[in-house]
Structures are given as C-alpha cells and as structure tokens.
Motif scaffolding. Sequence first.
Motif, PDB file in Angstrom:
ATOM      1  N   GLY A   1       0.673  -1.225  -0.069  1.00  0.00           N
ATOM      2  CA  GLY A   1      -0.159  -0.111   0.014  1.00  0.00           C
ATOM      3  C   GLY A   1       0.768   1.274   0.023  1.00  0.00           C
ATOM      4  N   CYS A   2       1.910   1.030   0.396  1.00  0.00           N
ATOM      5  CA  CYS A   2       3.045   2.196   0.257  1.00  0.00           C
ATOM      6  C   CYS A   2       3.358   2.732  -1.015  1.00  0.00           C
ATOM      7  CB  CYS A   2       4.044   1.954   1.149  1.00  0.00           C
ATOM      8  SG  CYS A   2       3.959   2.077   2.977  1.00  0.00           S
ATOM      9  N   LEU A   3       3.333   1.753  -2.240  1.00  0.00           N
ATOM     10  CA  LEU A   3       3.663   1.705  -3.569  1.00  0.00           C
ATOM     11  C   LEU A   3       2.525   2.299  -4.401  1.00  0.00           C
ATOM     12  CD1 LEU A   3       6.382  -0.918  -3.710  1.00  0.00           C
ATOM     13  CD2 LEU A   3       6.794   1.442  -2.821  1.00  0.00           C
ATOM     14  N   PRO A   4       2.603   2.539  -5.521  1.00  0.00           N
ATOM     15  CA  PRO A   4       1.572   2.791  -6.507  1.00  0.00           C
ATOM     16  C   PRO A   4       0.997   1.285  -6.685  1.00  0.00           C
ATOM     17  CG  PRO A   4       3.440   3.799  -7.311  1.00  0.00           C
ATOM     18  CD  PRO A   4       3.997   3.103  -6.054  1.00  0.00           C
ATOM     19  N   ALA A   5      -0.565   1.359  -7.071  1.00  0.00           N
ATOM     20  CA  ALA A   5      -1.107   0.243  -7.314  1.00  0.00           C
ATOM     21  C   ALA A   5      -0.815  -0.343  -8.773  1.00  0.00           C
ATOM     22  CB  ALA A   5      -2.527   0.371  -7.414  1.00  0.00           C
ATOM     23  N   ASP A   6      -0.414   0.455  -9.781  1.00  0.00           N
ATOM     24  CA  ASP A   6       0.122   0.208 -11.036  1.00  0.00           C
ATOM     25  C   ASP A   6       1.742   0.307 -11.047  1.00  0.00           C
ATOM     26  OD1 ASP A   6       0.613  -0.467 -13.527  1.00  0.00           O
ATOM     27  OD2 ASP A   6      -0.537   0.850 -14.274  1.00  0.00           O
ATOM     28  N   LEU A   7       2.382  -0.520 -11.071  1.00  0.00           N
ATOM     29  CA  LEU A   7       4.089  -0.825 -11.194  1.00  0.00           C
ATOM     30  C   LEU A   7       4.534  -0.861 -12.678  1.00  0.00           C
ATOM     31  CD1 LEU A   7       4.691  -2.091  -7.597  1.00  0.00           C
ATOM     32  CD2 LEU A   7       5.017   0.178  -8.318  1.00  0.00           C
ATOM     33  N   THR A   8       3.486  -0.830 -13.562  1.00  0.00           N
ATOM     34  CA  THR A   8       3.960  -1.135 -14.811  1.00  0.00           C
ATOM     35  C   THR A   8       5.036  -0.264 -15.286  1.00  0.00           C
ATOM     36  OG1 THR A   8       1.695  -1.626 -15.361  1.00  0.00           O
ATOM     37  CG2 THR A   8       3.242  -1.377 -17.343  1.00  0.00           C
TER      38      THR A   8
END
Length: 229
Positions: free
Chosen positions: A51-58
């Motif tokens: 949850g600390c990172l973006p939901a989309d890590l593409t």
Amino acid sequence: MRHHGTLARVEDYFDRTATRTWERLTSDAPVSGIRATVRVGRDRMRNVLLGCLPADLTGARVLDAGCGTGALAEELAKRGAEVVAVDIAPNLIEIAKARVPARLGIDFRAGDLADPGLGCFDHVVAMDSLIYYTDTELAHLLGLLRARTSRTIAFTLPPRTPLLMAMWRMGKMFPRSDRSPVMVPHSSARVASALRAERVPGRLAERERVTSGFYISTAFTHDPAEAAR
C-alpha cells in the motif's frame, strides 16, 4: 562495510539454521499458535508495504531487499513491476524460485541487498530484512539504497516499546552462539537522527504498526527530498 558483521550473522542464521522453519512459516503448512500469529502479522505487513507503493507498477524497476521465499516479490511482479529479488540466504532463494511462477520474470539473486551491482531502482521494499541493524548501520544501508532509488523505500523495523526493549535486553544476555541474531528496536526519532548524521537526503515517515501476537513491526517509508516539497 559497516553492516558486514551483522550481515554475516544473519546469513548464518537463515541459511544454515532457520531455512526449514522459514519455509514452513511462509507456506500454508500447519504451525504452532505462536508462529501462526507471526504468519498473520507478516501477511498484514506485506499488504501495508504494498500500500506504500503505486497500485500500478508497470514499467517500474523494484528491488525486494531481503525477499525470503518470494511472496512480496510475486505480488510486486503481478502489479507490473520489473522485480529484482535478493536475499542473503541462497537456500531461501532456491525455495522462492520453486514457488514463484517463472512467467512473472522475477530476477532472484543471492547476495547483499546493498550491492551496487544490483543497479538502480524506482522503488525498494525491505520487509523485516533491516531489523537486525543498529541505528548507525541502518542509516548507512538506507543511504546506500537511497543513492540508487529514485522514489519510495518502504521498510519495516521493530518498534522501541517497553516490552520489546525488555525482551531485547534479556536476549543480549545470552551467548551469541545460543541465539539467533537479535532484533534491534527502533524509534522514528532515532532513525531520523541517524539519517541526518549519515547525511542521507529525503523524508522519513512512520506509516503503520502491525501487532499480531508475537509479531510486532512498524512500516516506514523514505522518500527523496523533492517529495517533501
């Protein structure tokens, strides 16, 4: 380097002593009541760090620093990240390779999470892999990671509570050969002070504490200095 003494103790513990325990704990196999609380806590903390990172890590390159048996690395890859997953224990890396689908393309490596040869990253996650280091060692490691990370570093530490401090002091009384590496409790103020002393640029934030029986850990993020403006 300053963290290598602690690193050697952690390597010995996980790769020669605790591999079977860790393999069982991170699986669906039945475990004792105490270890069951740890499993629940770790599952919750994994979600907190995600949850600390973006939901989309593409398109993002992400380092799972201390990946263990690969559960967090797998979730990062499912979000589209290009994942490099490193652990000091080669036996755990072999378990991770066997568990995680090869189609996800995770680059599993055995080695030091601070190795500059791993390259540069958009994000770094370090779940329960920095918990054995002193304030000074921790700040040094975070400085090495910050120099190669453009965005968020998300990591966990045991909190500096009266209970954990008492357990820590009791643990230090036993001979080193008779115990696993000792977790070092931390407070956000002490970590922030150590980062300033090490001249690590950026902003430290305490995100969430997870308490589940014998698992007590706090999630932190460290973002680059421009993120604070």
